[in-house]
Write an enzyme that holds these catalytic residues in place. Structure first.
Site, PDB file in Angstrom:
ATOM      1  CB  THR A 126     -11.822  -5.499 -34.650  1.00  0.00           C
ATOM      2  OG1 THR A 126     -10.390  -5.561 -34.647  1.00  0.00           O
ATOM      3  CG2 THR A 126     -12.356  -6.961 -35.140  1.00  0.00           C
ATOM      4  CB  SER A 130      -6.932   1.083 -32.422  1.00  0.00           C
ATOM      5  OG  SER A 130      -6.536  -0.238 -31.597  1.00  0.00           O
ATOM      6  CB  THR A 140     -10.248  -4.028 -28.426  1.00  0.00           C
ATOM      7  OG1 THR A 140      -9.703  -4.902 -29.284  1.00  0.00           O
ATOM      8  CG2 THR A 140     -11.788  -4.166 -29.278  1.00  0.00           C
ATOM      9  CG  ASP A 141      -5.243  -4.419 -30.218  1.00  0.00           C
ATOM     10  OD1 ASP A 141      -5.083  -5.261 -29.550  1.00  0.00           O
ATOM     11  OD2 ASP A 141      -5.305  -4.957 -31.274  1.00  0.00           O
TER      12      ASP A 141
END
Length: 164
Positions: free
Chosen positions: A11, A53, A82-83
């Site tokens: 992101t 990701s 972040t995932d």
């Protein structure tokens, strides 16, 4: 002493296409963020990949590990989605033990203007200089060991494993 920043996408670097209403990648914003943040550190930025990701495979993670091992710098920041940030941190921690590596990302794209990315990048750059060798995740002013962190998707924050 210089630091290395490896860019992997996420992101952090997404752009919004107003015509299609979709998010996509063009180029990293890291160099602009360093200028905007008035960074006075000697930072070498290298783009390894520009992917979400959720699309990251083990081969991508091994490419990140190989880059961490091969670079001469001992302090490394990795921008990452972040995932699956924790999964990548786990793979890195198993392979790299003599360097300080901090993964960071953003919940809102930098291009949106209200992103947490600039703050997270600055925090990661500070943490990587102060921490002992190891692998860490830095988000929203907090820093966690790779093996004591999770993304709480219900509230959109990273937290230690024991918090609920």
């Amino acid at each position: 002493m210089s630091l290395r920043v490896f860019v992997t996408g996420g992101t952090f670097d997404k752009e919004y296409d107003e015509l299609t209403g979709t998010l996509h990648f063009e180029a990293t914003h890291v160099e602009e963020m360093l200028r905007r943040g008035r960074c006075m550190l000697d930072v070498n930025v290298e783009v390894l990949m520009m992917i979400d990701s959720l699309e990251m495979k083990e081969s991508h993670r091994h490419r990140i590990v190989d880059a961490c091992v091969a670079c001469t710098e001992t302090q490394i920041v990795i921008t990452h989605g972040t995932d699956t940030m924790v999964e990548t941190a786990t793979v890195i921690a198993a392979a790299v033990t003599t360097k300080t590596i901090v993964l960071t990302g953003a919940m809102v794209p930098y291009a949106f203007g209200s992103s947490d990315g600039l703050f997270n990048l600055g925090s990661a750059l500070s943490f990587v200089q102060a921490l002992a060798p190891g692998v860490y995740v830095a988000m929203n002013g907090r820093c966690f060991r790779w093996d004591d962190v999770r993304k709480n998707r219900d509230v959109g924050v990273f937290e230690p494993l024991g918090e609920a």
